[in-house]
Scaffold this motif. Structure first.
Motif, PDB file in Angstrom:
ATOM      1  N   LYS A   1       0.828  -1.200   0.000  1.00  0.00           N
ATOM      2  CA  LYS A   1       0.000   0.000   0.000  1.00  0.00           C
ATOM      3  C   LYS A   1       0.866   1.254   0.000  1.00  0.00           C
ATOM      4  CE  LYS A   1      -3.556   2.456   2.647  1.00  0.00           C
ATOM      5  NZ  LYS A   1      -4.475   2.411   3.812  1.00  0.00           N
ATOM      6  N   SER A   2       1.927   1.246   0.804  1.00  0.00           N
ATOM      7  CA  SER A   2       2.780   2.428   0.924  1.00  0.00           C
ATOM      8  C   SER A   2       3.567   2.692  -0.346  1.00  0.00           C
ATOM      9  CB  SER A   2       3.733   2.255   2.116  1.00  0.00           C
ATOM     10  OG  SER A   2       3.013   2.045   3.306  1.00  0.00           O
ATOM     11  N   ILE A   3       4.060   1.634  -0.979  1.00  0.00           N
ATOM     12  CA  ILE A   3       4.799   1.809  -2.223  1.00  0.00           C
ATOM     13  C   ILE A   3       3.868   2.293  -3.337  1.00  0.00           C
ATOM     14  CG2 ILE A   3       6.038   0.563  -4.048  1.00  0.00           C
ATOM     15  CD1 ILE A   3       7.388  -1.075  -1.857  1.00  0.00           C
ATOM     16  N   ALA A   4       2.648   1.758  -3.372  1.00  0.00           N
ATOM     17  CA  ALA A   4       1.689   2.166  -4.410  1.00  0.00           C
ATOM     18  C   ALA A   4       1.368   3.665  -4.324  1.00  0.00           C
ATOM     19  CB  ALA A   4       0.409   1.354  -4.279  1.00  0.00           C
ATOM     20  N   ARG A   5       1.434   4.208  -3.109  1.00  0.00           N
ATOM     21  CA  ARG A   5       1.120   5.629  -2.916  1.00  0.00           C
ATOM     22  C   ARG A   5       2.363   6.451  -2.625  1.00  0.00           C
ATOM     23  NH1 ARG A   5      -4.296   5.234   0.953  1.00  0.00           N
ATOM     24  NH2 ARG A   5      -5.540   3.949  -0.470  1.00  0.00           N
ATOM     25  N   HIS A   6       3.516   5.893  -2.915  1.00  0.00           N
ATOM     26  CA  HIS A   6       4.780   6.506  -2.518  1.00  0.00           C
ATOM     27  C   HIS A   6       5.037   7.848  -3.194  1.00  0.00           C
ATOM     28  CE1 HIS A   6       8.996   7.176  -1.834  1.00  0.00           C
ATOM     29  NE2 HIS A   6       9.266   7.077  -3.117  1.00  0.00           N
ATOM     30  N   SER A   7       5.521   8.782  -2.393  1.00  0.00           N
ATOM     31  CA  SER A   7       6.084  10.036  -2.909  1.00  0.00           C
ATOM     32  C   SER A   7       7.301  10.366  -2.059  1.00  0.00           C
ATOM     33  CB  SER A   7       5.055  11.167  -2.836  1.00  0.00           C
ATOM     34  OG  SER A   7       4.682  11.408  -1.498  1.00  0.00           O
ATOM     35  N   ASN A   8       8.334  10.865  -2.690  1.00  0.00           N
ATOM     36  CA  ASN A   8       9.551  11.198  -1.962  1.00  0.00           C
ATOM     37  C   ASN A   8       9.334  12.422  -1.073  1.00  0.00           C
ATOM     38  OD1 ASN A   8      11.272   9.135  -3.116  1.00  0.00           O
ATOM     39  ND2 ASN A   8      11.098  10.271  -5.040  1.00  0.00           N
ATOM     40  N   VAL A   9      10.108  12.496  -0.006  1.00  0.00           N
ATOM     41  CA  VAL A   9       9.935  13.551   0.994  1.00  0.00           C
ATOM     42  C   VAL A   9      11.027  14.602   0.823  1.00  0.00           C
ATOM     43  CG1 VAL A   9       9.658  14.044   3.443  1.00  0.00           C
ATOM     44  CG2 VAL A   9       9.119  11.770   2.569  1.00  0.00           C
ATOM     45  N   PRO A  10      10.653  15.876   0.642  1.00  0.00           N
ATOM     46  CA  PRO A  10      11.676  16.934   0.609  1.00  0.00           C
ATOM     47  C   PRO A  10      12.174  17.229   2.016  1.00  0.00           C
ATOM     48  CG  PRO A  10       9.487  17.885   0.371  1.00  0.00           C
ATOM     49  CD  PRO A  10       9.289  16.398   0.426  1.00  0.00           C
ATOM     50  N   LEU A  11      13.477  17.132   2.197  1.00  0.00           N
ATOM     51  CA  LEU A  11      14.072  17.337   3.512  1.00  0.00           C
ATOM     52  C   LEU A  11      15.313  18.207   3.407  1.00  0.00           C
ATOM     53  CD1 LEU A  11      14.040  13.650   4.878  1.00  0.00           C
ATOM     54  CD2 LEU A  11      12.419  15.458   5.460  1.00  0.00           C
TER      55      LEU A  11
ATOM     56  N   CYS B   1      21.364   6.542   7.674  1.00  0.00           N
ATOM     57  CA  CYS B   1      21.159   5.892   6.381  1.00  0.00           C
ATOM     58  C   CYS B   1      20.246   6.776   5.541  1.00  0.00           C
ATOM     59  CB  CYS B   1      20.540   4.510   6.565  1.00  0.00           C
ATOM     60  SG  CYS B   1      20.124   3.685   4.991  1.00  0.00           S
ATOM     61  N   LEU B   2      20.751   7.235   4.414  1.00  0.00           N
ATOM     62  CA  LEU B   2      20.001   8.117   3.520  1.00  0.00           C
ATOM     63  C   LEU B   2      19.692   7.378   2.224  1.00  0.00           C
ATOM     64  CD1 LEU B   2      22.180  11.351   3.878  1.00  0.00           C
ATOM     65  CD2 LEU B   2      20.168  10.724   5.214  1.00  0.00           C
ATOM     66  N   VAL B   3      18.418   7.332   1.871  1.00  0.00           N
ATOM     67  CA  VAL B   3      18.014   6.767   0.578  1.00  0.00           C
ATOM     68  C   VAL B   3      17.394   7.903  -0.223  1.00  0.00           C
ATOM     69  CG1 VAL B   3      16.643   5.039  -0.628  1.00  0.00           C
ATOM     70  CG2 VAL B   3      17.590   4.518   1.634  1.00  0.00           C
ATOM     71  N   ARG B   4      18.149   8.397  -1.210  1.00  0.00           N
ATOM     72  CA  ARG B   4      17.689   9.550  -1.996  1.00  0.00           C
ATOM     73  C   ARG B   4      16.496   9.160  -2.858  1.00  0.00           C
ATOM     74  NH1 ARG B   4      21.735  14.205  -1.683  1.00  0.00           N
ATOM     75  NH2 ARG B   4      23.373  13.280  -0.401  1.00  0.00           N
ATOM     76  N   GLY B   5      15.788  10.181  -3.308  1.00  0.00           N
ATOM     77  CA  GLY B   5      14.525   9.992  -4.001  1.00  0.00           C
ATOM     78  C   GLY B   5      14.567   8.944  -5.106  1.00  0.00           C
ATOM     79  N   MET B   6      13.657   7.979  -5.046  1.00  0.00           N
ATOM     80  CA  MET B   6      13.558   6.915  -6.040  1.00  0.00           C
ATOM     81  C   MET B   6      12.131   6.896  -6.585  1.00  0.00           C
ATOM     82  SD  MET B   6      15.578   3.903  -3.940  1.00  0.00           S
ATOM     83  CE  MET B   6      15.709   2.778  -5.321  1.00  0.00           C
ATOM     84  N   SER B   7      11.996   6.419  -7.805  1.00  0.00           N
ATOM     85  CA  SER B   7      10.667   6.265  -8.396  1.00  0.00           C
ATOM     86  C   SER B   7       9.936   5.114  -7.724  1.00  0.00           C
ATOM     87  CB  SER B   7      10.790   5.989  -9.891  1.00  0.00           C
ATOM     88  OG  SER B   7      11.415   4.725 -10.107  1.00  0.00           O
ATOM     89  N   ARG B   8       8.625   5.039  -7.936  1.00  0.00           N
ATOM     90  CA  ARG B   8       7.867   3.935  -7.347  1.00  0.00           C
ATOM     91  C   ARG B   8       8.373   2.570  -7.785  1.00  0.00           C
ATOM     92  NH1 ARG B   8       1.659   6.336  -7.676  1.00  0.00           N
ATOM     93  NH2 ARG B   8       1.992   8.049  -6.204  1.00  0.00           N
ATOM     94  N   PRO B   9       8.630   2.356  -9.079  1.00  0.00           N
ATOM     95  CA  PRO B   9       9.156   1.032  -9.466  1.00  0.00           C
ATOM     96  C   PRO B   9      10.480   0.707  -8.775  1.00  0.00           C
ATOM     97  CG  PRO B   9       8.350   2.193 -11.400  1.00  0.00           C
ATOM     98  CD  PRO B   9       8.344   3.188 -10.279  1.00  0.00           C
ATOM     99  N   LYS B  10      11.350   1.693  -8.640  1.00  0.00           N
ATOM    100  CA  LYS B  10      12.651   1.436  -8.027  1.00  0.00           C
ATOM    101  C   LYS B  10      12.554   1.188  -6.527  1.00  0.00           C
ATOM    102  CE  LYS B  10      15.802   3.525 -11.346  1.00  0.00           C
ATOM    103  NZ  LYS B  10      16.875   4.519 -11.575  1.00  0.00           N
ATOM    104  N   THR B  11      11.521   1.771  -5.884  1.00  0.00           N
ATOM    105  CA  THR B  11      11.369   1.507  -4.449  1.00  0.00           C
ATOM    106  C   THR B  11      11.106   0.029  -4.182  1.00  0.00           C
ATOM    107  OG1 THR B  11       8.995   2.033  -4.514  1.00  0.00           O
ATOM    108  CG2 THR B  11      10.501   3.810  -3.913  1.00  0.00           C
ATOM    109  N   MET B  12      10.624  -0.684  -5.189  1.00  0.00           N
ATOM    110  CA  MET B  12      10.408  -2.123  -5.028  1.00  0.00           C
ATOM    111  C   MET B  12      11.720  -2.862  -4.786  1.00  0.00           C
ATOM    112  SD  MET B  12       7.140  -2.551  -5.247  1.00  0.00           S
ATOM    113  CE  MET B  12       6.996  -4.316  -5.461  1.00  0.00           C
ATOM    114  N   LEU B  13      12.858  -2.208  -5.117  1.00  0.00           N
ATOM    115  CA  LEU B  13      14.158  -2.832  -4.900  1.00  0.00           C
ATOM    116  C   LEU B  13      14.611  -2.757  -3.452  1.00  0.00           C
ATOM    117  CD1 LEU B  13      16.115  -1.312  -7.935  1.00  0.00           C
ATOM    118  CD2 LEU B  13      15.229  -3.648  -7.759  1.00  0.00           C
ATOM    119  N   ILE B  14      14.099  -1.759  -2.728  1.00  0.00           N
ATOM    120  CA  ILE B  14      14.644  -1.471  -1.416  1.00  0.00           C
ATOM    121  C   ILE B  14      14.484  -2.647  -0.455  1.00  0.00           C
ATOM    122  CG2 ILE B  14      14.278  -0.086   0.682  1.00  0.00           C
ATOM    123  CD1 ILE B  14      15.977   1.339  -1.285  1.00  0.00           C
ATOM    124  N   PHE B  15      13.245  -3.123  -0.282  1.00  0.00           N
ATOM    125  CA  PHE B  15      13.016  -4.119   0.758  1.00  0.00           C
ATOM    126  C   PHE B  15      13.568  -5.497   0.398  1.00  0.00           C
ATOM    127  CE2 PHE B  15      10.197  -0.649   1.778  1.00  0.00           C
ATOM    128  CZ  PHE B  15      10.484  -0.477   3.123  1.00  0.00           C
TER     129      PHE B  15
END
Length: 326
Positions: free
Chosen positions: A189-199, A243-257
Motif C-alpha cells: 500500500k505504501s509503495i503504491a502511494r509513494h512520494s519522496n519527501v523533501p528534507l 542511512c540516507l536513501v535519496r529519491g527513487m521512483s515507485r518502481p525502483k522503491t520495489m528494490l529497497i526491501f
C-alpha cells in the motif's frame, strides 16, 4: 525488587505465556519482582518514569514486549534523570530486555556477535531464553549502551522518516483486518502511494537539500522484523549511523526491501551512510500532509508528527547512558 512492565498485546498476545515462564524462573532463583501491565499507548513511558523517580535505587526495570514497549520504557527512564537541554546523566537503573514482540529488532543488535544466543532467540526457544535471562539478572551481567533522542524523546534502536515510517503507520491501520500479514500489506500500500519527501538535513557541518525515499537514524542495525538496514551501526560506539536513501521512483522503491532482506542495499547508488553525533532534519515546503516520525515502531509524537512543512527534528546521541542486562 525488580519491576516488570508488560505490554499485554505485544507479539499478537504472546506475552502472558512468556511472563509465566520468566516469573517461574525468577521464583526458582529467588528473585523478587513486581508486575505492571500497561493499559494504553505510552503507559509504559509513564510507569517507567514513575518507578525511576520514586525508587531511584530500583535494581532494574524489565520490559516484556516488543521494540515499541522498550522505547516507551527507555524514554520514561531517560526523562526521569535528564532535564531538557541539561548535560546527559547516566541512568542508574538498569533495563532488562526480554523479547515478546513481533520483531524484537533491538535484541538482534544486542546479541550480535553471540551466535548461540542469537540462534536461541531466532528459534523461539523461549524457556531456554527465560532461564538464561533470569541468570543474567541474578549475576547482574550488563552491557552499557547509547540512546538517541529525537526532540528530547529517547529511543534505543532506529528512528525513521519517509517510506518506512509510512509503512508502520499503514500497518497499524491494517492490523485488525490483515493480522500477522498487516506489515506486508502495508508495504504494498505504501509503495503504491509513494512520494519522496523533501528534507533539509544538517549534519557534520554540511547542509543537504534533496528529496528522500527514506531516512533512518540508527543506533542499532535491524528494523522491520530483521531487515538489516545499517550493518555498520553499533549500539555502544557513541555515534549515530545515518542511512540516507535519496529519491527513487515507485518502481525502483520495489528494490529497497528485497535488497534489505539479502543485505545488498548498501550497493545501491541511491543509498549512502554517514556517522555523526547529532543531525537536524527539517521537512521541506512541499512535504505532503501525514508524514510521520517513527521511533522503534512507535509513531512519535502520536499525533501531528510531521504534519506541517518546516517542522524540525533534532536527533542527538547520548553515549554510554543506559545499562542493559544481557
Amino acid at each position: 525488587m525488580y519491576r516488570i512492565i508488560v505490554n499485554p498485546i505485544a507479539g499478537r498476545g504472546r506475552t502472558p505465556e512468556r511472563l509465566r515462564l520468566l516469573t517461574g524462573e525468577f521464583d526458582r532463583m529467588g528473585i523478587a519482582y513486581d508486575v505492571y501491565t500497561t493499559q494504553c499507548v505510552m503507559d509504559g513511558q509513564t510507569k517507567a518514569r514513575e518507578i525511576c523517580e520514586t525508587t531511584p535505587d530500583c535494581p532494574g526495570i524489565i520490559g516484556l514486549g516488543g521494540d515499541g514497549t522498550l522505547q516507551e520504557i527507555a524514554d520514561g527512564m531517560f526523562a526521569a534523570f535528564n532535564a531538557k537541554d541539561s548535560p546527559t546523566q547516566r541512568i542508574p537503573v538498569p533495563l532488562g530486555v526480554f523479547p515478546a514482540g513481533s520483531g524484537n529488532d533491538f535484541v538482534m543488535s544486542l546479541l550480535n556477535g553471540k551466535p548461540n544466543a542469537l540462534k536461541r532467540y531466532k528459534k523461539n526457544r523461549i524457556p531456554d531464553a527465560a532461564r538464561v535471562f533470569a541468570q543474567s539478572i541474578k549475576e547482574n551481567r550488563t552491557r552499557t549502551v547509547d540512546l538517541i533522542t529525537a526532540n528530547g524523546a529517547a529511543y534505543m534502536n532506529i528512528g525513521n522518516l519517509g517510506l518506512d515510517a509510512r509503512i508502520v503507520k499503514n500497518a497499524f491501520a491494517l492490523k485488525e483486518r490483515w493480522g500477522r500479514y498487516a506489515y506486508v500489506a502495508a508495504v504494498y500500500k505504501s509503495i503504491a502511494r509513494h512520494s519522496n519527501v523533501p528534507l533539509t538535513i544538517e549534519v557534520n557541518g554540511e547542509k543537504i537539500d534533496d528529496t528522500f525515499t527514506l531516512v533512518a537514524i540508527c543506533n542499532g542495525q535491524y528494523y522491520g522484523g530483521g531487515l538489516h538496514i545499517s550493518p555498520m551501526a553499533k549500539i555502544d560506539d557513541g555515534k549515530i549511523t545515518l542511512c540516507l536513501v535519496r529519491g527513487m521512483s515507485r518502481p525502483k522503491t520495489m528494490l529497497i526491501f528485497p535488497s534489505l532482506m539479502i543485505e545488498k542495499h548498501t550497493h545501491l547508488k541511491a543509498v549512502s551512510f554517514m556517522e555523526c553525533e547529532e543531525v537536524r532534519i527539517t521537512l521541506g515546503e512541499h512535504a505532503l500532509p501525514g508524514e510521520t516520525l517513527c521511533l522503534d515502531g512507535n509513531l512519535y509524537p502520536l499525533t501531528c508528527a510531521g504534519q506541517n512543512p518546516g517542522q524540525t527534528f533534532l536527533f542527538k546521541i547520548h553515549p554510554q547512558v543506559l545499562d542493559v542486562f544481557v
